[in-house]
Write a protein that holds these residues in place. Structure first.
Motif, short mmCIF file in Angstrom:
data_model
loop_
_atom_site.label_atom_id
_atom_site.label_comp_id
_atom_site.label_asym_id
_atom_site.label_seq_id
_atom_site.Cartn_x
_atom_site.Cartn_y
_atom_site.Cartn_z
N GLY A 1 0.83 -1.20 0.00
CA GLY A 1 0.00 0.00 0.00
C GLY A 1 0.86 1.24 0.00
N THR A 2 0.24 2.37 0.23
CA THR A 2 1.02 3.59 0.40
C THR A 2 1.78 3.51 1.72
OG1 THR A 2 -0.72 4.76 1.60
CG2 THR A 2 -0.78 4.89 -0.82
N GLU B 1 -0.73 3.80 4.53
CA GLU B 1 -1.55 2.60 4.69
C GLU B 1 -0.76 1.48 5.36
OE1 GLU B 1 -4.40 3.30 0.74
OE2 GLU B 1 -2.63 2.01 0.63
#
Length: 362
Positions: A344-345, A348
């Motif tokens: 994810g980022t 995240e």
């Protein structure tokens, strides 16, 4: 035992984040150097571990409202309040206070649950450091020349947070483990009362006991343990602060965003950090990621990786694209080796990793 381990990559495209200072070996004293260290035949820029920890503390204060422990100076020493019940940074970052007060030895030390490396440039100085030649000319008279080193590189750093030590304070006569003063440290008179001149020490112990009672600290003869909710909050906020990391020198001229552009996060049931050695390295001027080496390393450590634990990879797409990395391919290599991966980022990945930490405390 459980350790929240991680690695960060910080993009420094035009930066001077931690300075050595003026080069005193030059007669004109007008060249400012960045910090470098030697490894083999090459030199690498770096950000000192204490600078990174300063950024971390500052971020926790600004974004998570941590009340930071005040600093005191005594007998040529500078130390914090050494009160980990009241000040969360004393708990997470540790402390050392070593001197006598009123004839009483008030030495207390705490091994930091949070350990970190320096931030090390992946590129050597010959491939990353530039000298900016300038002139100070706003005054009357001839301009004054000066030189300023800065770099264009990517820094890598690793850390480990001992989850069992957060909010747990030992009272053992051993360096790093005598975290708090007790009544046994106070000299007594023949009647068993504290001797004159020990009032400051007595007040410190009373204050610590008052806070412990107020917070519901579990106390035994050898250790004090804070309630799980407080421990959980301190540990997760320490990790979450990475997403908002703020700091660095020369920001007015070499403005740099020091938030990590890639993170690797993993819980490990041992004092091992699988991310320290060269998973990210320089090859012919390019920065490479060795997913195969990481996969083999984690496979070799599978007995100390908790059941259902995941490797969290958080990344900034623009950053990885600039390096020519395909994070999905990296994840596939890891999954083939039996590693469960979350992608994810950066934000995240950190949030999901924090949930795993919260679950550990119950």
């Amino acid at each position: 035992m459980r350790f929240a381990t991680g690695m960060v990559l910080i993009d420094a495209p035009h930066s001077a984040l931690n300075m050595l200072g003026i080069d005193e070996s030059l007669a004109d004293r007008n060249v400012t150097r960045v910090k470098t260290f030697r490894r083999g035949g090459k030199r690498y820029p770096y950000v000192s571990p204490q600078a990174w920890r300063y950024w971390w503390r500052f971020t926790l204060k600004e974004h998570f409202n941590w009340e930071l422990s005040p600093l005191y100076r005594e007998q040529k020493q500078v130390f914090t309040a050494a009160n980990p019940l009241k000040y969360p940074d004393d708990d997470v970052f540790g402390y050392m206070r070593a001197f006598k007060k009123g004839g009483v030895n008030v030495t207390v030390t705490r091994v930091s649950p949070l350990k970190n490396t320096p931030l090390i440039s992946i590129l050597p100085d010959r491939s990353s450091v530039t000298v900016d030649e300038g002139y100070a000319s706003r005054h009357e008279g001839d301009p004054v020349p000066y030189s300023q080193e800065f770099y264009s590189t990517v820094f890598k750093g690793a850390f480990s947070l001992d989850l069992d030590s957060v909010g747990r304070f030992t009272i053992i006569s051993k360096a790093g483990f005598k975290n708090l003063l007790t009544w046994d440290d106070v000299p007594k008179d023949k009647k068993g009362n504290p001797k004159k001149g020990t009032e400051d020490v007595v007040n410190e112990i009373k204050e610590m006991e008052r806070i412990a009672e107020e917070l519901g600290v579990e106390r035994t003869g050898k250790e004090w343990v804070m309630p799980p909710e407080i421990r959980k909050k301190r540990a997760t906020e320490a990790i979450k602060a990475l997403r908002l990391l703020t700091g660095g020198a020369k920001q007015s001229q070499y403005h740099t965003d020091v938030t990590p552009k890639l993170v690797l996060l993993l819980n490990v049931d041992a004092g091992i950090n699988p991310f320290i050695s060269d998973l990210v390295f320089e090859e012919r001027g390019e920065i490479r990621f060795d997913a195969g080496a990481l996969a083999k390393r984690l496979k070799d450590l599978k007995e100390v990786i908790p059941k259902n634990a995941r490797l969290y990879i958080g990344y900034d797409e623009g950053f990885t694209r600039s390096l020519g990395w395909d994070v999905n391919e990296i994840a596939k290599t890891l999954e083939k080796a039996g590693v469960e991966v979350f992608i994810g980022t950066v934000g995240e990945a950190i949030e999901e990793f924090a949930k795993e930490i919260e679950a550990y405390y119950g």
